[in-house]
Enzyme design. Structure first.
Site, PDB file in Angstrom:
ATOM      1  N   GLU A  57     -90.993 -16.154 -21.459  1.00  0.00           N
ATOM      2  CA  GLU A  57     -91.028 -16.530 -20.058  1.00  0.00           C
ATOM      3  C   GLU A  57     -89.887 -17.701 -19.876  1.00  0.00           C
ATOM      4  O   GLU A  57     -88.770 -17.711 -20.706  1.00  0.00           O
ATOM      5  CB  GLU A  57     -92.419 -17.395 -19.944  1.00  0.00           C
ATOM      6  CG  GLU A  57     -92.661 -18.721 -20.827  1.00  0.00           C
ATOM      7  CD  GLU A  57     -93.829 -19.376 -20.394  1.00  0.00           C
ATOM      8  OE1 GLU A  57     -94.518 -19.106 -19.611  1.00  0.00           O
ATOM      9  OE2 GLU A  57     -94.140 -20.293 -21.372  1.00  0.00           O
TER      10      GLU A  57
ATOM     11  N   ARG B 140    -108.216 -22.673 -15.939  1.00  0.00           N
ATOM     12  CA  ARG B 140    -107.305 -22.999 -16.897  1.00  0.00           C
ATOM     13  C   ARG B 140    -107.122 -24.174 -17.603  1.00  0.00           C
ATOM     14  O   ARG B 140    -107.082 -24.371 -18.787  1.00  0.00           O
ATOM     15  CB  ARG B 140    -105.843 -22.521 -16.269  1.00  0.00           C
ATOM     16  CG  ARG B 140    -104.544 -22.684 -17.395  1.00  0.00           C
ATOM     17  CD  ARG B 140    -103.166 -22.033 -17.037  1.00  0.00           C
ATOM     18  NE  ARG B 140    -102.710 -22.943 -16.088  1.00  0.00           N
ATOM     19  CZ  ARG B 140    -101.588 -22.490 -15.203  1.00  0.00           C
ATOM     20  NH1 ARG B 140    -101.014 -21.435 -15.288  1.00  0.00           N
ATOM     21  NH2 ARG B 140    -101.133 -23.419 -14.156  1.00  0.00           N
TER      22      ARG B 140
ATOM     23  N   LYS C 222    -101.757 -25.253 -21.396  1.00  0.00           N
ATOM     24  CA  LYS C 222    -100.640 -26.180 -20.794  1.00  0.00           C
ATOM     25  C   LYS C 222    -101.034 -27.677 -21.287  1.00  0.00           C
ATOM     26  O   LYS C 222    -101.532 -28.450 -20.384  1.00  0.00           O
ATOM     27  CB  LYS C 222    -101.134 -25.917 -19.138  1.00  0.00           C
ATOM     28  CG  LYS C 222     -99.995 -26.392 -18.130  1.00  0.00           C
ATOM     29  CD  LYS C 222     -99.985 -25.699 -17.026  1.00  0.00           C
ATOM     30  CE  LYS C 222     -99.093 -26.343 -16.024  1.00  0.00           C
ATOM     31  NZ  LYS C 222     -97.656 -26.005 -16.099  1.00  0.00           N
TER      32      LYS C 222
HETATM   33  N1  PXG Z   1     -94.787 -21.133 -17.613  1.00  0.00           N
HETATM   34  C1  PXG Z   1     -94.735 -22.209 -18.032  1.00  0.00           C
HETATM   35  C2  PXG Z   1     -94.222 -22.848 -19.228  1.00  0.00           C
HETATM   36  C3  PXG Z   1     -95.080 -23.150 -16.730  1.00  0.00           C
HETATM   37  O1  PXG Z   1     -95.215 -24.657 -17.139  1.00  0.00           O
HETATM   38  C4  PXG Z   1     -95.626 -21.560 -15.553  1.00  0.00           C
HETATM   39  C5  PXG Z   1     -95.221 -20.578 -16.373  1.00  0.00           C
HETATM   40  C6  PXG Z   1     -96.215 -20.758 -14.105  1.00  0.00           C
HETATM   41  O2  PXG Z   1     -97.379 -21.050 -13.880  1.00  0.00           O
HETATM   42  P1  PXG Z   1     -98.138 -21.039 -12.708  1.00  0.00           P
HETATM   43  O3  PXG Z   1     -99.554 -21.499 -12.961  1.00  0.00           O
HETATM   44  O4  PXG Z   1     -97.511 -22.269 -12.038  1.00  0.00           O
HETATM   45  O5  PXG Z   1     -97.803 -19.977 -11.767  1.00  0.00           O
HETATM   46  C7  PXG Z   1     -95.539 -22.708 -15.609  1.00  0.00           C
HETATM   47  C8  PXG Z   1     -96.064 -23.648 -14.608  1.00  0.00           C
HETATM   48  C9  PXG Z   1     -93.118 -28.781 -12.917  1.00  0.00           C
HETATM   49  C10 PXG Z   1     -94.127 -27.723 -12.638  1.00  0.00           C
HETATM   50  O6  PXG Z   1     -93.537 -29.875 -12.316  1.00  0.00           O
HETATM   51  C11 PXG Z   1     -94.098 -26.783 -13.748  1.00  0.00           C
HETATM   52  C12 PXG Z   1     -95.083 -25.665 -13.324  1.00  0.00           C
HETATM   53  C13 PXG Z   1     -95.574 -25.501 -12.348  1.00  0.00           C
HETATM   54  C14 PXG Z   1     -95.362 -26.418 -11.294  1.00  0.00           C
HETATM   55  C15 PXG Z   1     -94.780 -27.612 -11.605  1.00  0.00           C
HETATM   56  O7  PXG Z   1     -91.702 -28.596 -13.564  1.00  0.00           O
HETATM   57  N2  PXG Z   1     -94.927 -24.820 -14.366  1.00  0.00           N
END
Ligand code: PXG
Length: 293
Positions: free
Chosen positions: A187, A55, A154
């Site tokens: 989301e 990713r 991201k």
């Molecule tokens: N949507 C968004 C906008 C995210 O930032 C997810 C979905 C879930 O994706 P994953 O790959 O984690 O299943 C994310 C991920 C933090 C933090 O520090 C944020 C995420 C993941 C880990 C920590 O706030 N966001």
């Protein structure tokens, strides 16, 4: 929690956390010009590292950021950072910025990107949320239109999500449900959203503004092994209100039940059975899978 003995990886060097600093001319700071990943370390194993690195590569490609490191080199640096900090369980923040340049939007002045890896203990959602479920609320701030900046990237531009998070927080909620500009569910601010209804799982497609969540992908794998069909379809708030169950997925949250949306009970207002099954299966997978440090 940040400990003063923590070592941060910056461009090939380990630096004490107190000295872990980047230039004010880094375009990551000046313009949010950079990308990142949030990754979990479970019991000395980095969970789904390859998916996170893929990713990251796709994010880099989408924003025309040439990363001069191979996937193996980044993978080695991630593992090395965990080992350097004697970490067995925690959270890894991997950041790639456009690097140091001059004032002005053009990244042409940025000669080399920077890579930063922070590995630290994680502050989790309190256990009671997994037992009682979350109450969440739809907020006015919409998810960015994919034609403006793909939400699949991201990127270091999280203001859109931060606005939504603050709106929820001011109303007394821990998480916000975000719609896209067409009014379909996209989301949450840092989590993907799923509903379970009449024997099927449903989640918004990427083009609705959902990040291609790694945890979302794990839920797809679990659904296949449990024989639960998954549909990626546009969802409305109505679909959520009438669903039997709702849950969120994310690297930090794992699989967490949602029991109330916009003041309306989901299902019978208690964490759903299927959600519970997915959480159990998720936790059993994190114990088995992963890149050993
Ligand atoms: N949507 C968004 C906008 C995210 O930032 C997810 C979905 C879930 O994706 P994953 O790959 O984690 O299943 C994310 C991920 C933090 C933090 O520090 C944020 C995420 C993941 C880990 C920590 O706030 N966001």
């Amino acid at each position: 929690m940040t400990t003063d003995i923590m070592k941060v990886y910056i461009d090939g060097q380990f630096v004490d956390s107190a000295d872990a600093k980047i230039s004010v001319f880094d375009h990551g700071l000046l313009y949010g010009d950079g990308i990142f990943e949030g990754i979990r370390l479970y019991d000395g194993c980095v969970f789904r590292l390859d998916e996170h690195l893929e990713r990251l590569e796709y994010s880099a490609k989408a924003v025309l950021l040439d990363m001069p490191w191979s996937r193996q080199e980044i993978s080695d640096a991630v593992c090395e950072t965990c080992r350097e900090n004697n970490l067995k369980n925690g959270y890894i923040r991997l950041i790639v910025t456009r690097g140091i340049g001059s004032l002005g939007l053009s990244p042409k002045s940025c000669k080399s990107p920077s890579i930063i890896i922070i590995a630290d203990v994680l502050s989790l959602y309190p256990k009671e949320y997994y037992e009682k479920g979350l109450d969440i609320i739809t907020v006015p701030t919409r998810r960015i239109n994919p034609a403006a900046l793909s939400p699949a990237v991201k990127s270091m531009n999280y203001l859109n999500n931060i606005m939504a998070k603050m709106e929820a927080d001011r109303l007394g909620y821990i998480e916000a449900l975000m719609l896209n500009d067409q009014g379909y569910v996209a989301e949450c601010t840092g989590d993907n959203v799923f509903i379970y209804h009449k024997g099927k799982l449903w989640t918004p497609p990427f083009h609705a503004g959902a990040l291609k969540g790694v945890t979302r992908g794990v839920v797809f794998d679990i659904a296949e092994s449990l024989g639960v069909p998954v549909e990626q379809e546009n969802l409305t708030r109505y679909d959520i209100w009438v669903a039997d169950e709702c849950f969120l997925t994310g690297t930090a949250a794992e699989v967490i039940p949602v029991v109330e949306v916009d003041g309306r009970k989901i299902g019978d207002g208690a964490p759903g059975k299927v959600t519970g099954d997915f959480l159990v299966e998720f936790r059993s997978r994190v114990a088995k899978e992963g890149t050993l440090l």
